[in-house]
Design a protein around this motif. Structure first.
Motif, mmCIF file in Angstrom:
data_model
loop_
_atom_site.group_PDB
_atom_site.id
_atom_site.type_symbol
_atom_site.label_atom_id
_atom_site.label_comp_id
_atom_site.label_asym_id
_atom_site.label_seq_id
_atom_site.Cartn_x
_atom_site.Cartn_y
_atom_site.Cartn_z
ATOM 1 N N LEU A 85 93.749 77.723 -25.323
ATOM 2 C CA LEU A 85 92.794 76.725 -24.810
ATOM 3 C C LEU A 85 92.086 77.178 -23.538
ATOM 4 O O LEU A 85 90.848 77.162 -23.484
ATOM 5 N N LEU A 195 88.230 70.567 -27.839
ATOM 6 C CA LEU A 195 89.492 71.073 -27.301
ATOM 7 C C LEU A 195 90.667 70.534 -28.118
ATOM 8 O O LEU A 195 91.624 71.265 -28.399
ATOM 9 N N ALA A 199 93.278 72.721 -30.293
ATOM 10 C CA ALA A 199 94.710 72.560 -30.047
ATOM 11 C C ALA A 199 95.461 72.298 -31.354
ATOM 12 O O ALA A 199 96.509 72.893 -31.610
#
Length: 275
Positions: A85, A195, A199
């Motif tokens: 990330l 994001l 993830a």
């Protein structure tokens, strides 16, 4: 016109039904097979459990090895996501928002990484990990997984950063935001959907990883769930019901994670396509 639209809809529903059947049928067989005995499976492979046998699942849930493998898989998945990330978001932010010589070449290099399979690099990767003492270490799996996960993550993130209006960046610059402050305080909060998508993809991909953990983690105490499924398939090669129960329990965390994060995945990938 209406008839062609109906035919198109029927075709789409048919394709969706076939895909759903391909996924649901083996999954249902695995779940129900864990509630049966080997005799039931041999006499009627696709039959209903009669009677229902829960000992296969309870024996696995009482096993310390199973929960140790769950812990190992969780640690490696979180480590991989924790590396991917920040690294992918920083790279995608720079490539998307700043002009510099060779920018497209750098982006093209990352996209080429999508064509580079893990199996090709497995021998030099193993030698490197052995030289830096990362065998039987969660980082020995997490670091290579993160490296191979970066290309896809950057390709998905870049459109999100590019889609953020230039006026937002100009306003932040007027308020005194430098490049890193702009990234941390403006770009990341606006990019939460993508994001979350990265993830989820990273965690589930790491959770399902088999080849790399099998190579790096030779200590049984470090084994992950996919290796555990392989081990129990070899150990109980004729105990089909136990193998099916173990396989089902190994799938549950990833399926639950996907189900809970489905909306984030859809919104993240849809936003990436919109650019």
């Amino acid at each position: 016109m209406a008839s062609s639209r109906i035919l198109r809809s029927l075709g789409l529903y048919l394709v969706a039904f076939v895909v759903l059947a391909v996924i649901i049928v083996p999954l249902t067989f695995s779940v129900l097979g864990g509630f049966r005995t080997n005799i039931q499976l041999v006499e009627s492979p696709v039959g209903w459990p009669d009677p229902w046998v829960g000992s296969n699942y309870t024996a696995i849930l009482r096993s310390g090895a199973f929960w140790r493998q769950v812990r190992n898989s969780t640690v490696i998945a979180l480590l991989t996501a924790g590396i991917v990330l920040p690294a992918a978001s920083l790279a995608a932010y720079v490539i998307a928002r700043y002009r510099f010589r060779g920018r497209e070449a750098v982006y093209g290099l990352f996209t080429l990484g999508l064509l580079f399979p893990v199996a090709v690099a497995i021998l030099p990767l193993f030698i490197t990990l052995r030289q830096i003492n990362l065998l039987n270490n969660p980082f020995g799996v997490a670091l290579p997984q993160a490296a191979f996960g970066l290309p896809l993550s950057i390709v998905v993130m870049r459109p999100f950063f590019r889609a953020i209006p230039r006026e937002v960046q100009d306003a932040a610059s007027i308020d005194g935001c430098g490049p890193f402050r702009l990234y941390w305080s403006v770009m990341l909060p606006l990019s939460r959907p993508v994001l979350s998508t990265i993830a989820v993809i990273t965690v589930v991909g790491s959770w399902n990883g088999f080849f790399l953990p099998l190579l790096v983690l030779t200590d049984p105490n470090q084994h992950t769930l996919p290796i555990g499924v392989n081990n129990i398939s070899a150990q109980y090669s004729t105990d089909y019901a136990r193998v099916l129960a173990y396989t089902t329990l190994a799938m549950v965390p990833a399926l639950l994670f996907y189900a809970l994060a489905e909306r984030q995945i859809v919104s993240g990938l849809t936003g990436a396509v919109k650019e």
